[in-house]
Motif scaffolding. Structure first.
Motif, PDB file in Angstrom:
ATOM      1  N   ASN A 201       0.817  -1.258  -0.014  1.00 31.38           N
ATOM      2  CA  ASN A 201       0.123   0.116  -0.063  1.00 31.38           C
ATOM      3  C   ASN A 201       0.844   1.063  -0.151  1.00 31.38           C
ATOM      4  OD1 ASN A 201      -2.325  -1.120  -0.149  1.00 31.38           O
ATOM      5  ND2 ASN A 201      -2.724  -1.487   1.985  1.00 31.38           N
ATOM      6  N   THR A 202       1.771   1.471  -0.722  1.00 34.94           N
ATOM      7  CA  THR A 202       2.431   2.406  -0.570  1.00 34.94           C
ATOM      8  C   THR A 202       2.665   3.081  -2.109  1.00 34.94           C
ATOM      9  OG1 THR A 202       4.581   1.165  -1.240  1.00 34.94           O
ATOM     10  CG2 THR A 202       4.441   1.765   1.083  1.00 34.94           C
ATOM     11  N   ILE A 203       2.217   2.429  -3.104  1.00 41.48           N
ATOM     12  CA  ILE A 203       2.118   3.148  -4.506  1.00 41.48           C
ATOM     13  C   ILE A 203       0.959   3.931  -4.630  1.00 41.48           C
ATOM     14  CG2 ILE A 203       1.975   2.623  -6.809  1.00 41.48           C
ATOM     15  CD1 ILE A 203       4.349   1.024  -5.863  1.00 41.48           C
ATOM     16  N   GLU A 204       1.541   5.152  -5.126  1.00 40.66           N
ATOM     17  CA  GLU A 204       0.696   6.595  -5.339  1.00 40.66           C
ATOM     18  C   GLU A 204       0.746   6.924  -6.732  1.00 40.66           C
ATOM     19  OE1 GLU A 204       0.772   9.448  -2.300  1.00 40.66           O
ATOM     20  OE2 GLU A 204      -0.092   7.979  -0.645  1.00 40.66           O
ATOM     21  N   GLU A 205      -0.246   7.558  -7.157  1.00 41.23           N
ATOM     22  CA  GLU A 205      -0.297   8.339  -8.533  1.00 41.23           C
ATOM     23  C   GLU A 205       0.470   9.423  -8.157  1.00 41.23           C
ATOM     24  OE1 GLU A 205      -3.969   8.542 -10.285  1.00 41.23           O
ATOM     25  OE2 GLU A 205      -3.293  10.248 -11.768  1.00 41.23           O
ATOM     26  N   VAL A 206       1.165   9.829  -9.192  1.00 41.85           N
ATOM     27  CA  VAL A 206       1.753  11.216  -9.324  1.00 41.85           C
ATOM     28  C   VAL A 206       1.457  12.038 -10.518  1.00 41.85           C
ATOM     29  CG1 VAL A 206       3.934  11.111  -7.712  1.00 41.85           C
ATOM     30  CG2 VAL A 206       4.037  10.350 -10.284  1.00 41.85           C
ATOM     31  N   LYS A 207       1.080  13.198 -10.466  1.00 45.85           N
ATOM     32  CA  LYS A 207       0.740  13.911 -11.747  1.00 45.85           C
ATOM     33  C   LYS A 207       2.023  14.204 -12.264  1.00 45.85           C
ATOM     34  CE  LYS A 207      -3.771  15.973 -10.095  1.00 45.85           C
ATOM     35  NZ  LYS A 207      -3.324  16.004  -8.710  1.00 45.85           N
ATOM     36  N   PRO A 208       2.094  14.730 -13.667  1.00 43.23           N
ATOM     37  CA  PRO A 208       3.072  15.164 -14.291  1.00 43.23           C
ATOM     38  C   PRO A 208       3.660  16.549 -13.820  1.00 43.23           C
ATOM     39  CG  PRO A 208       1.293  14.708 -16.190  1.00 43.23           C
ATOM     40  CD  PRO A 208       0.991  14.142 -14.668  1.00 43.23           C
ATOM     41  N   LEU A 209       5.096  16.718 -13.931  1.00 43.61           N
ATOM     42  CA  LEU A 209       5.569  18.034 -13.355  1.00 43.61           C
ATOM     43  C   LEU A 209       4.956  19.304 -14.196  1.00 43.61           C
ATOM     44  CD1 LEU A 209       9.015  16.947 -12.687  1.00 43.61           C
ATOM     45  CD2 LEU A 209       7.484  17.914 -11.162  1.00 43.61           C
TER      46      LEU A 209
END
Ligand code: TYD
Ligand code: MG
Length: 455
Positions: A30-38
């Motif tokens: 449970n550590t994977i999170e989505e990141v938005k592009p920079l």
């Protein structure tokens, strides 16, 4: 669509393109999170894309970095030009015309630094080791523990540097060096750039001070030193007129000291000798007052320097009169001629004008304007200025005169060399007494009237 979204593990920072309950790298749950592009910019191949970088450490201005260690050569003119000695792990470019004396200067510097305890390597790509040894013998430097090599292959040079671990390396010249990974010929822009990049990066990583020698070239396929100026910490140019014995080492960029500092040398039969009192040297051949000759009290870097401007004005046989300048800027001369004509009523139409700085010096200071104007009028009127008089001041297009910086230093130097009067712009501030009497001028018009009489 799915490709643009990136996921990272908050525990180990690993990134993946798809979500999962467990990180593949650190196996945490449970550590994977989505990141938005920079950035929301175009998603072409050349853009950065959405991937995140590492966060870099920031520091503040107050944090004290220790001053980089410096070594003195003992040659005052060289140490001053370097900004107070040679800095460890720095890159220096020494440019100049072929044959001006770069190799001579650097061999002498190498010997001095070696005697002062540095491990010095001199790598020549132009001369064989025996040629360099011959020069060293002529210069009386054979006792110095400098190591020599004649090589142009950069891969071999870097390997040698890695094994030898020197403190100071001279590469003579950067235009002869080549990388086997670059297809262009040695001396081409891409070879020179890549070689300089490899050498400076290697030097910085290994704490080596490196000097790259670069020949100034006329426009052509061979790359001049300008293409590597931005890569190095210090850029020095070695200048001088071929026929004269004076040589000037000028710092045009220095991350470790003031730029514009100069060192003055004299080319003798036994190499380059320091000139400790350049003003006296540049004025040594000055005779009785002659029309067209004016002594300018200038400042070069941090010290005052007197030199002589010589002008010659003669009727022109050409429809387009000649304007010839040696040692000064040609377009600045055109400007001064125009100001003289429109603001002071001294026309030069139909006259050839020659301007020369005696001794092969190059002057770039705007404060020389008034000295140039004085030399031009003096030549045109065939009237000499008093022998014991120096001139300085900047000229504006309106014909006004602007005060020059460091007036006191200029006057002190003039006084030291026996000058008793100075023609200068009016200035607001008054400093100490140098013993030189000042004739202060408000503008060019009153200068012409007061110095050369009613016209
Ligand atoms: P050099 O250092 O080879 O020039 P560069 O490396 O800039 O091409 O200098 C060559 C000139 O210097 C040459 O014309 C001869 C002169 N010279 C002297 O007058 N005295 C000397 O002791 C030496 C070594 C050279
Ligand atoms: Mg050379």
């Amino acid at each position: 669509m799915a490709k643009d979204i990136t996921f990272t593990c908050t525990a180990c920072n690993a990134s993946t393109t798809k979500w999962s309950g467990r990180c593949d790298s650190c196996e945490a749950w449970n550590t994977i999170e989505e990141v938005k592009p920079l950035t929301g910019g175009p998603k072409s191949k050349k853009a950065m894309g959405g991937g995140r970088g590492k966060q870099i450490n920031l520091t503040d201005l107050a944090t004290l970095e220790p001053e980089p260690p410096r070594t003195l050569s003992g040659v005052g003119e060289l140490d001053r030009t370097l900004g107070g000695g040679l800095v460890k792990a720095s890159a220096i470019l020494v440019g100049g015309d072929p044959g001006i004396g770069k190799s001579t200067l650097l061999l002498q510097a190498a010997a001095r630094f070696a005697r002062n305890g540095l491990k010095v390597l001199y790598i020549s790509g132009e001369e064989s080791a025996s040629q360099v040894q011959m020069r060293a013998r002529r210069l009386g430097l054979t006792e110095s523990p400098v190591k020599l090599a004649s090589e142009t292959n950069l891969r071999d040079i870097l390997t040698t540097l890695e094994a030898e671990k020197p403190d100071f390396v001279i590469i003579d010249s950067i235009q002869t060096m080549w990388l086997d990974t670059v297809e262009a010929a040695p001396g081409s822009v891409s070879q020179v750039r890549s070689a300089a990049h490899e050498l400076t990066t290697f030097a910085k990583q290994n704490g080596i001070a490196v000097v790259l020698v670069g020949h100034v070239t006329k426009e052509g396929t061979i790359a001049g030193p300008r293409v590597v100026e931005h890569m190095v910490d210090t850029v020095l140019y070695f200048e001088g007129e071929r026929g004269h014995q004076f040589r000037i080492l000028r710092a045009v960029k220095n991350r470790f000291g003031p730029a514009d500092e100069i060192g003055v040398f004299e080319m003798t039969g036994k190499g380059l000798a320091e000139v400790k009192n350049p003003s006296a040297m540049f004025l040594s051949e000055r005779g009785d007052p002659a029309p067209g000759s004016v002594v300018f009290a200038g400042i070069e870097g941090s010290r005052p320097m007197l030199c002589e401007f010589q002008a010659l004005v003669s009727p022109s046989p050409h429809s387009q009169p000649r304007r010839t300048v040696v040692g000064w800027d040609g377009s600045r001369l055109a400007m001064i001629l125009a100001v003289l004509e429109s603001r002071a009523g001294v026309p030069f139409t139909g006259l050839d004008v020659y301007l020369n700085v005696a001794g092969g010096l190059r002057v770039s200071e705007p404060a020389a304007d008034l000295a140039v104007a004085a030399a031009l009028i003096s030549a045109r009127e065939d009237a000499a200025l008093p022998k014991d008089c120096v001139v300085f001041g900047e000229l504006s297009l309106s014909g006004g005169l602007r005060a020059a910086p460091q007036t006191e230093n200029r006057l002190k130097e003039a006084s030291k060399l026996g000058f008793t009067s100075a023609i200068t712009p009016v200035r607001a501030k008054r400093g100490g007494d140098s013993g030189v009497s000042m004739r202060e001028m408000r503008d060019l018009h009153s200068f012409v009237e007061q110095v050369f009489g009613e016209r």
